[in-house]
Design a protein around this motif. Sequence first.
Motif, PDB file in Angstrom:
ATOM      1  N   GLY A 108       0.810  -1.219   0.000  1.00 54.15           N
ATOM      2  CA  GLY A 108       0.000   0.000   0.000  1.00 54.15           C
ATOM      3  C   GLY A 108       0.834   1.256   0.000  1.00 54.15           C
ATOM      4  N   SER A 109       1.851   1.294   0.853  1.00 58.30           N
ATOM      5  CA  SER A 109       2.699   2.487   0.911  1.00 58.30           C
ATOM      6  C   SER A 109       3.574   2.595  -0.334  1.00 58.30           C
ATOM      7  N   GLY A 110       3.801   1.445  -1.011  1.00 55.30           N
ATOM      8  CA  GLY A 110       4.606   1.479  -2.231  1.00 55.30           C
ATOM      9  C   GLY A 110       4.031   2.424  -3.270  1.00 55.30           C
ATOM     10  N   TYR A 111       2.709   2.401  -3.430  1.00 53.96           N
ATOM     11  CA  TYR A 111       2.068   3.310  -4.381  1.00 53.96           C
ATOM     12  C   TYR A 111       2.339   4.760  -3.999  1.00 53.96           C
ATOM     13  N   ALA A 112       2.099   5.080  -2.719  1.00 50.57           N
ATOM     14  CA  ALA A 112       2.214   6.471  -2.282  1.00 50.57           C
ATOM     15  C   ALA A 112       3.649   6.978  -2.340  1.00 50.57           C
ATOM     16  N   VAL A 113       4.595   6.149  -1.890  1.00 52.84           N
ATOM     17  CA  VAL A 113       5.997   6.572  -1.870  1.00 52.84           C
ATOM     18  C   VAL A 113       6.515   6.804  -3.281  1.00 52.84           C
ATOM     19  N   ILE A 114       6.223   5.891  -4.196  1.00 51.67           N
ATOM     20  CA  ILE A 114       6.691   6.048  -5.574  1.00 51.67           C
ATOM     21  C   ILE A 114       5.988   7.215  -6.247  1.00 51.67           C
ATOM     22  N   PHE A 115       4.741   7.421  -5.924  1.00 50.55           N
ATOM     23  CA  PHE A 115       4.021   8.585  -6.445  1.00 50.55           C
ATOM     24  C   PHE A 115       4.726   9.880  -6.031  1.00 50.55           C
ATOM     25  N   LEU A 116       5.102   9.982  -4.762  1.00 49.84           N
ATOM     26  CA  LEU A 116       5.793  11.182  -4.284  1.00 49.84           C
ATOM     27  C   LEU A 116       7.181  11.314  -4.912  1.00 49.84           C
ATOM     28  N   GLN A 117       7.903  10.211  -5.032  1.00 46.92           N
ATOM     29  CA  GLN A 117       9.249  10.259  -5.601  1.00 46.92           C
ATOM     30  C   GLN A 117       9.241  10.660  -7.070  1.00 46.92           C
ATOM     31  N   ASN A 118       8.356  10.036  -7.844  1.00 44.48           N
ATOM     32  CA  ASN A 118       8.403  10.190  -9.299  1.00 44.48           C
ATOM     33  C   ASN A 118       7.607  11.370  -9.828  1.00 44.48           C
ATOM     34  N   GLU A 119       6.518  11.700  -9.179  1.00 44.62           N
ATOM     35  CA  GLU A 119       5.585  12.644  -9.785  1.00 44.62           C
ATOM     36  C   GLU A 119       5.631  14.057  -9.216  1.00 44.62           C
ATOM     37  N   MET A 120       6.269  14.252  -8.056  1.00 42.63           N
ATOM     38  CA  MET A 120       6.276  15.592  -7.476  1.00 42.63           C
ATOM     39  C   MET A 120       7.018  16.622  -8.326  1.00 42.63           C
ATOM     40  N   PRO A 121       8.153  16.275  -8.973  1.00 42.30           N
ATOM     41  CA  PRO A 121       8.761  17.277  -9.859  1.00 42.30           C
ATOM     42  C   PRO A 121       7.813  17.735 -10.974  1.00 42.30           C
ATOM     43  N   THR A 122       7.076  16.786 -11.545  1.00 38.92           N
ATOM     44  CA  THR A 122       6.122  17.148 -12.600  1.00 38.92           C
ATOM     45  C   THR A 122       4.971  17.974 -12.035  1.00 38.92           C
ATOM     46  N   TYR A 123       4.451  17.583 -10.866  1.00 34.38           N
ATOM     47  CA  TYR A 123       3.357  18.320 -10.229  1.00 34.38           C
ATOM     48  C   TYR A 123       3.771  19.755  -9.918  1.00 34.38           C
ATOM     49  N   LEU A 124       4.960  19.924  -9.364  1.00 35.46           N
ATOM     50  CA  LEU A 124       5.415  21.272  -9.008  1.00 35.46           C
ATOM     51  C   LEU A 124       5.629  22.133 -10.251  1.00 35.46           C
ATOM     52  N   LYS A 125       6.057  21.508 -11.342  1.00 34.93           N
ATOM     53  CA  LYS A 125       6.290  22.276 -12.571  1.00 34.93           C
ATOM     54  C   LYS A 125       4.991  22.616 -13.288  1.00 34.93           C
ATOM     55  N   THR A 126       4.106  21.630 -13.454  1.00 37.98           N
ATOM     56  CA  THR A 126       2.934  21.843 -14.307  1.00 37.98           C
ATOM     57  C   THR A 126       1.760  22.496 -13.579  1.00 37.98           C
ATOM     58  N   VAL A 127       1.615  22.223 -12.278  1.00 30.46           N
ATOM     59  CA  VAL A 127       0.491  22.791 -11.527  1.00 30.46           C
ATOM     60  C   VAL A 127       0.907  24.031 -10.744  1.00 30.46           C
ATOM     61  N   MET A 128       2.067  23.965 -10.084  1.00 32.20           N
ATOM     62  CA  MET A 128       2.498  25.071  -9.234  1.00 32.20           C
ATOM     63  C   MET A 128       3.485  26.008  -9.917  1.00 32.20           C
ATOM     64  N   ASN A 129       3.800  25.706 -11.208  1.00 34.03           N
ATOM     65  CA  ASN A 129       4.564  26.618 -12.067  1.00 34.03           C
ATOM     66  C   ASN A 129       6.002  26.884 -11.612  1.00 34.03           C
ATOM     67  N   SER A 166      12.090  22.890  -9.139  1.00 31.41           N
ATOM     68  CA  SER A 166      11.357  21.721  -8.659  1.00 31.41           C
ATOM     69  C   SER A 166      12.315  20.665  -8.121  1.00 31.41           C
ATOM     70  N   GLY A 167      13.520  20.591  -8.701  1.00 33.37           N
ATOM     71  CA  GLY A 167      14.523  19.675  -8.174  1.00 33.37           C
ATOM     72  C   GLY A 167      14.977  20.072  -6.787  1.00 33.37           C
ATOM     73  N   TYR A 168      15.252  21.358  -6.595  1.00 36.82           N
ATOM     74  CA  TYR A 168      15.685  21.835  -5.285  1.00 36.82           C
ATOM     75  C   TYR A 168      14.577  21.698  -4.248  1.00 36.82           C
ATOM     76  N   LEU A 169      13.346  21.988  -4.646  1.00 36.70           N
ATOM     77  CA  LEU A 169      12.237  21.905  -3.688  1.00 36.70           C
ATOM     78  C   LEU A 169      11.953  20.457  -3.301  1.00 36.70           C
ATOM     79  N   SER A 170      12.014  19.550  -4.268  1.00 39.20           N
ATOM     80  CA  SER A 170      11.826  18.139  -3.949  1.00 39.20           C
ATOM     81  C   SER A 170      12.926  17.656  -3.006  1.00 39.20           C
ATOM     82  N   SER A 171      14.143  18.159  -3.227  1.00 35.33           N
ATOM     83  CA  SER A 171      15.251  17.808  -2.342  1.00 35.33           C
ATOM     84  C   SER A 171      15.033  18.371  -0.945  1.00 35.33           C
ATOM     85  N   LEU A 172      14.541  19.612  -0.860  1.00 36.98           N
ATOM     86  CA  LEU A 172      14.305  20.233   0.439  1.00 36.98           C
ATOM     87  C   LEU A 172      13.316  19.432   1.269  1.00 36.98           C
ATOM     88  N   THR A 173      12.281  18.945   0.632  1.00 33.62           N
ATOM     89  CA  THR A 173      11.300  18.139   1.373  1.00 33.62           C
ATOM     90  C   THR A 173      11.933  16.852   1.890  1.00 33.62           C
TER      91      THR A 173
END
Length: 488
Positions: free
Chosen positions: A264-285, A291-298
């Motif tokens: 169950g956590s595998g879905y969520a963890v991989i979602f956060l690892q793989n998709e957050m750079p795209t989410y931050l770029k396409t939705v949060m601009n 997005s690389g630095y912000l993902s690293s900061l988290t």
Amino acid sequence: MQKDNSTFRKENMEKGPKFGKRHVQAILLFTGVATELMTRITLSLSIVAMTDSTASVNDKIPTYTWKDRDVILSSFYWGYLVLLVAAGQAAKQYGPKWILFTALTVNSCATALIPLAAAYLGSKGVMACRIMQGISQGGVYPSVHTMLGRWAPQNERGRMSTFVYSGISIASIVCLPVTGAICKSYLGWPVSLYLFGGCGFLWSILWLFFGHNSPATHPTISTAERRYIEESLAQAEETEVIPTPWKAILSSPHVWALVIPTAGSGYAVIFLQNEMPTYLKTVMNYDVDASGYLSSLTSVIGVVGIYIYGPLSDFLIEKRYLSRTNTRKFFEVYACYGSAASLLVLAYLKRSQEHLAVYMIAVANVFGSGILFGHSVNPIDLSPRFSGIIVGLANSMSSIAALCAPLSVQYIVTDQTNPLQWRIVFIIAAIGYVLPATAFILFASAERQWWDDGAVKDSTTNQARVKKISTIEPEILRKFSTSNTVQI
């Protein structure tokens, strides 16, 4: 009746040097885990630059108009499924050293070949490299757990596991900003893959010379340190291979209690690892570098949590404020329920709340790092000897869920700028945390299981008759077993 190992431990047991061979193995495993993850996640940011002609200041860097970016990311887990259980069995039977060496070497080759595959074979070539990465990395975590099961004394298990698996967070902290900076620079995205692939080759060379399967096979370990580790684990080098008790493992409710939340956590963890750079770029601009630095900061904030939770976990167990089982359940509730709440908040944020989005991703990582002291370390609790096999089984189920994470984004988020579509996958990830964690709370145990010594149950007495196949001295054995019952 099973008891905690500390009941039998000498108060002033000689542990050998303050910095011993077990610490060297822990450092090697830490850097190996970090290297493995860096080669895995660098593409989650590189692929943004690979499909964006404005990402690099160098207009000669090749870019592609692929529509299957998330399928490429998902393809890693198609291969990851292949060898997980087999790798755990092989690590137990033949030793984890050569499994890890082969896994990281092949993985590094596949990583470094991605730019060439993209140029000549397109997205399908990149998928082939990702599948090869997945197949090779399937041997990593079962082998790491097998190593911890052989090298981590019971009262150091939390601290050593904390250190080794903090390599996961350190990998994100290092990899994502470095990848973002390289992708934006004149060097361009291919260099990031060459760099991390090269790190993998370097690690393999170091592991070849300094990695060892167990205390009993280490040529220079002190007698005191070897005895300390083996007495703590109530086992030593086997004089013959104990058959894997597959029926007992597969029918154990405690094993399935950790397999389900791992999936169950595998879905969520991989979602956060793989998709957050795209989410931050396409939705949060945010741009690709930011997005690389912000993902690293988290991830930085998450690793702070790891170094708090590890000592706290050991403290609660050693001072007997909570039993080992209840400590595992406490961290599972904290990690999974807290992460799920953070994802639900993320699901309902607006574009104008981009700073809050980064904050909530960081909060999710802080909570999520507690998983290491819930179900993640639980295989070693149940069976130090067969922990690699249990991890292989758990990660096989997790891989099925993990490969669905990028695919769900591919097919649900048809417009990557639409926050309402992202809301659906955030909610799915939150559910993936909560429901399996509830199963862990109900059915998990942290007691070493009778079948860890290759025991068979007598059908008439239901007592576990243990076949001890080891070189432990008789007086040591008497400390850890009475009559026919294993007591740990």
